[in-house]
Design a protein around this motif. Structure first.
Motif, PDB file in Angstrom:
ATOM      1  N   PHE A 195       0.849  -1.201   0.000  1.00 13.27           N
ATOM      2  CA  PHE A 195       0.000   0.000   0.000  1.00 13.27           C
ATOM      3  C   PHE A 195       0.886   1.254   0.000  1.00 13.27           C
ATOM      4  O   PHE A 195       0.641   2.212  -0.730  1.00 13.27           O
ATOM      5  CB  PHE A 195      -0.891   0.041   1.255  1.00 13.27           C
ATOM      6  CG  PHE A 195      -2.120  -0.832   1.220  1.00 13.27           C
ATOM      7  CD1 PHE A 195      -3.068  -0.695   0.211  1.00 13.27           C
ATOM      8  CD2 PHE A 195      -2.360  -1.772   2.225  1.00 13.27           C
ATOM      9  CE1 PHE A 195      -4.232  -1.490   0.206  1.00 13.27           C
ATOM     10  CE2 PHE A 195      -3.511  -2.564   2.229  1.00 13.27           C
ATOM     11  CZ  PHE A 195      -4.443  -2.424   1.216  1.00 13.27           C
ATOM     12  N   GLY A 196       1.922   1.236   0.827  1.00 14.58           N
ATOM     13  CA  GLY A 196       2.801   2.405   0.954  1.00 14.58           C
ATOM     14  C   GLY A 196       3.506   2.729  -0.348  1.00 14.58           C
ATOM     15  O   GLY A 196       3.613   3.903  -0.726  1.00 14.58           O
ATOM     16  N   LEU A 197       3.968   1.706  -1.071  1.00  7.67           N
ATOM     17  CA  LEU A 197       4.689   1.959  -2.323  1.00  7.67           C
ATOM     18  C   LEU A 197       3.758   2.543  -3.387  1.00  7.67           C
ATOM     19  O   LEU A 197       4.107   3.510  -4.062  1.00  7.67           O
ATOM     20  CB  LEU A 197       5.339   0.680  -2.861  1.00  7.67           C
ATOM     21  CG  LEU A 197       6.169   0.960  -4.121  1.00  7.67           C
ATOM     22  CD1 LEU A 197       7.515   1.593  -3.764  1.00  7.67           C
ATOM     23  CD2 LEU A 197       6.388  -0.289  -4.956  1.00  7.67           C
ATOM     24  N   VAL A 198       2.585   1.958  -3.533  1.00  5.03           N
ATOM     25  CA  VAL A 198       1.685   2.438  -4.590  1.00  5.03           C
ATOM     26  C   VAL A 198       1.227   3.864  -4.293  1.00  5.03           C
ATOM     27  O   VAL A 198       1.193   4.716  -5.188  1.00  5.03           O
ATOM     28  CB  VAL A 198       0.474   1.500  -4.765  1.00  5.03           C
ATOM     29  CG1 VAL A 198      -0.463   2.046  -5.834  1.00  5.03           C
ATOM     30  CG2 VAL A 198       0.940   0.101  -5.164  1.00  5.03           C
ATOM     31  N   ASP A 199       0.901   4.149  -3.038  1.00  5.11           N
ATOM     32  CA  ASP A 199       0.507   5.516  -2.681  1.00  5.11           C
ATOM     33  C   ASP A 199       1.657   6.497  -2.933  1.00  5.11           C
ATOM     34  O   ASP A 199       1.450   7.585  -3.455  1.00  5.11           O
ATOM     35  CB  ASP A 199       0.086   5.552  -1.210  1.00  5.11           C
ATOM     36  CG  ASP A 199      -0.230   6.972  -0.734  1.00  5.11           C
ATOM     37  OD1 ASP A 199      -1.254   7.518  -1.172  1.00  5.11           O
ATOM     38  OD2 ASP A 199       0.561   7.523   0.051  1.00  5.11           O
ATOM     39  N   ASP A 200       2.870   6.077  -2.585  1.00  5.91           N
ATOM     40  CA  ASP A 200       4.062   6.908  -2.792  1.00  5.91           C
ATOM     41  C   ASP A 200       4.213   7.257  -4.278  1.00  5.91           C
ATOM     42  O   ASP A 200       4.407   8.429  -4.640  1.00  5.91           O
ATOM     43  CB  ASP A 200       5.286   6.135  -2.287  1.00  5.91           C
ATOM     44  CG  ASP A 200       6.577   6.946  -2.371  1.00  5.91           C
ATOM     45  OD1 ASP A 200       6.532   8.163  -2.174  1.00  5.91           O
ATOM     46  OD2 ASP A 200       7.631   6.337  -2.643  1.00  5.91           O
ATOM     47  N   ILE A 201       4.087   6.255  -5.134  1.00  2.87           N
ATOM     48  CA  ILE A 201       4.218   6.483  -6.577  1.00  2.87           C
ATOM     49  C   ILE A 201       3.060   7.338  -7.099  1.00  2.87           C
ATOM     50  O   ILE A 201       3.254   8.279  -7.866  1.00  2.87           O
ATOM     51  CB  ILE A 201       4.305   5.135  -7.330  1.00  2.87           C
ATOM     52  CG1 ILE A 201       5.648   4.455  -7.024  1.00  2.87           C
ATOM     53  CG2 ILE A 201       4.134   5.333  -8.835  1.00  2.87           C
ATOM     54  CD1 ILE A 201       5.815   3.090  -7.650  1.00  2.87           C
ATOM     55  N   ALA A 202       1.844   7.012  -6.639  1.00  2.00           N
ATOM     56  CA  ALA A 202       0.656   7.712  -7.145  1.00  2.00           C
ATOM     57  C   ALA A 202       0.692   9.201  -6.820  1.00  2.00           C
ATOM     58  O   ALA A 202       0.076  10.014  -7.518  1.00  2.00           O
ATOM     59  CB  ALA A 202      -0.607   7.081  -6.574  1.00  2.00           C
ATOM     60  N   LYS A 203       1.397   9.581  -5.761  1.00  3.10           N
ATOM     61  CA  LYS A 203       1.444  10.989  -5.358  1.00  3.10           C
ATOM     62  C   LYS A 203       2.545  11.778  -6.059  1.00  3.10           C
ATOM     63  O   LYS A 203       2.627  12.992  -5.894  1.00  3.10           O
ATOM     64  CB  LYS A 203       1.624  11.083  -3.835  1.00  3.10           C
ATOM     65  CG  LYS A 203       0.325  10.840  -3.089  1.00  3.10           C
ATOM     66  CD  LYS A 203       0.530  10.914  -1.594  1.00  3.10           C
ATOM     67  CE  LYS A 203      -0.785  10.698  -0.856  1.00  3.10           C
ATOM     68  NZ  LYS A 203      -0.540  10.184   0.510  1.00  3.10           N
ATOM     69  N   LYS A 204       3.423  11.110  -6.804  1.00  3.92           N
ATOM     70  CA  LYS A 204       4.506  11.830  -7.479  1.00  3.92           C
ATOM     71  C   LYS A 204       3.947  12.605  -8.668  1.00  3.92           C
ATOM     72  O   LYS A 204       2.985  12.163  -9.306  1.00  3.92           O
ATOM     73  CB  LYS A 204       5.573  10.842  -7.956  1.00  3.92           C
ATOM     74  CG  LYS A 204       6.400  10.248  -6.810  1.00  3.92           C
ATOM     75  CD  LYS A 204       7.467   9.305  -7.357  1.00  3.92           C
ATOM     76  CE  LYS A 204       8.032   8.383  -6.291  1.00  3.92           C
ATOM     77  NZ  LYS A 204       8.994   9.004  -5.384  1.00  3.92           N
TER      78      LYS A 204
END
Lengths: 301, 301
Positions: A195-204
């Motif tokens: 969850f943390g990785l996808v959210d991190d990428i999605a916010k870039k």
């Protein structure tokens, strides 16, 4: 052969339990209960349950076994609702992904009748949810972990084990604390990380470009980030202490890896990568020997 | 139609390129070169290449196109070996998972002949390696990213693009820096994280118990930790700066998640989990629309 079985929550987990018992010819009558009238009506339509009710009194009368298959945070409220109608001969079990908090909720809700509650966790699931996702074979060859209470009668634990065996599951026994420590490491932490990785990428700012080039490695690594946010919020909070311990160990590991990378220490990186590859391959071979190939879209709870 | 094609490294990547060109009837003669005599002999036996040689002079004479399909750290040494025999009409390309370092190695090795080097990266792979893993259809429907040098002739870039299109690939163009930034986020970081998690678990005193209960979520999350440690050591070092940037952003994200968990902030966790689920599902739907289902055991490079 069980007489009356009550399934509270007729979605993937509860529905598959009901279907498996029916397929085994192991229950005389299965009653569905739950929050969603729509899900209950659908479960009845699909033949997953024999009847549905919103009356705990009606559901509990003469029940041999009750399975709670609702989000773990609802364990206490549901048990409080059932308690006034709990016969002395009825055994309650659950299918929650965490156990220490479920045990605490059960003790608080049931008081001295907590001895009739046998906590359990079937290690099976799919990405899809609801009665339509239920499969009679979901638990076939999978593990169900029972975490008995000291005050449980051996016969009650045996009844829960027998019901899961009828569903095709292999029974393991752990303490609630062992269970939660194990699943914090091999399930709850990976979910949080994905969850943390996808959210991190999605916010870039260049998220669209990044997703455009994400391929099959990303797909598999993040598949569990497609799971229910509400369910995983509850699991994260319910197993907070063990999950914090695992997260801190992992943060320490990433700090070591970051140090090797910053120092261009190829040997340091390779040592960790090599140990991981060796362990992953050994695990993969052992699991393929022990268990049949899983159905598509399966995921652990 | 290409005349003579040289493939340096006849394993999965180079071997699949050769097979795809042969299947398309697109190359008159394919020569295999490489470090491993065993792999070369096997590639010849399997009909992946038409001849093999350990002589760079023999290989390069009259070659139209040379593909380097060896670990990225070998780019410089191989190019230095080929340089004395590099005809003015020969185009060299590569298949490396990182591009800035490959470009730097090519410039250093080739000097003013670097204009004959067109860097590229096919986004395809499998868990297995070697000539026996090569598949004519490996690149079908997959992206190949070309990261041209300013001094490349348009015709040379076009030749490399045409060769990959003959293999079934879809051509994208990025700068080497864009490429490395993108793959640090969606491929290199997930590999480091997966290796890190499996090593972390494998080193715990109760590792056997943990692995015993690891299920399909763990399987998919850690699949890429079964990849080659040497290859990923090289990729990590080659793309060190971009990978450090992504790792630091991810560590900051985990620190936020840890804070929410420690503070029992369910809403904070749910916000991140929900955004991740939404983005993961949108990506999954977009990619399923754009690309055919991948072969089993496929992984990105």
């Amino acid at each position: 052969m069980l007489g009356k079985v009550v399934v509270v929550g007729v979605g993937l987990i509860g529905g598959s339990f009901a279907l498996a018992l029916k397929q085994a010819g192991a229950a005389r009558h299965i009653v569905g209960m739950g929050r969603s009238q729509e899900a209950l009506a659908r479960a009845l339509e699909l033949g997953i349950v024999d009847s549905i009710t919103d009356s705990p009194e009606e559901a509990m009368a003469g029940a041999d076994l009750v399975l709670l298959a609702a989000p773990v945070a609802q364990t206490g409220p549901i048990l409080k609702q059932l308690l006034p109608y709990l016969d002395i001969g009825t055994v309650i079990t659950d299918a929650g992904s965490t156990k220490s908090d479920v045990v605490a909720s059960a003790r608080e809700a049931l008081g001295d009748k907590a001895k009739q509650f046998v906590p359990a966790h079937p290690i099976a699931g799919r990405e899809s949810n609801g009665p339509d996702a239920a499969l009679a074979g979901l638990y076939q060859g999978k593990k169900t972990i029972i975490t008995p209470l000291p005050e449980n009668a051996a016969g009650d634990v045996g009844l829960v084990a027998a019901a899961w065996r009828l569903c095709g599951a292999i029974i393991h026994t752990l303490t609630p604390e062992e269970h939660d420590r194990v699943f914090a490491a091999v399930s709850h932490l990976p979910h949080l990380l994905a969850f943390g990785l996808v959210d991190d990428i999605a916010k870039k700012p260049h998220a669209d470009q990044l997703f455009q080039y994400a391929a099959s490695g990303f797909r598999d690594f993040t598949r569990i980030a497609g799971s229910s946010p509400e369910m995983w919020r509850d699991i994260s909070l319910a197993n907070r202490d063990a999950l914090l311990t695992e997260l801190d160990a992992y943060l320490a590991q990433l700090t070591v890896l970051r140090g090797h990378l910053a120092a261009r220490d190829g040997a340091g990186l390779e040592l960790i990568y090599t140990n991981a590859q060796r362990a992953r391959r050994a695990w993969s071979e052992a699991i393929e020997t022990a268990e049949p190939a899983p159905p598509k879209n399966q995921e652990p709870e």
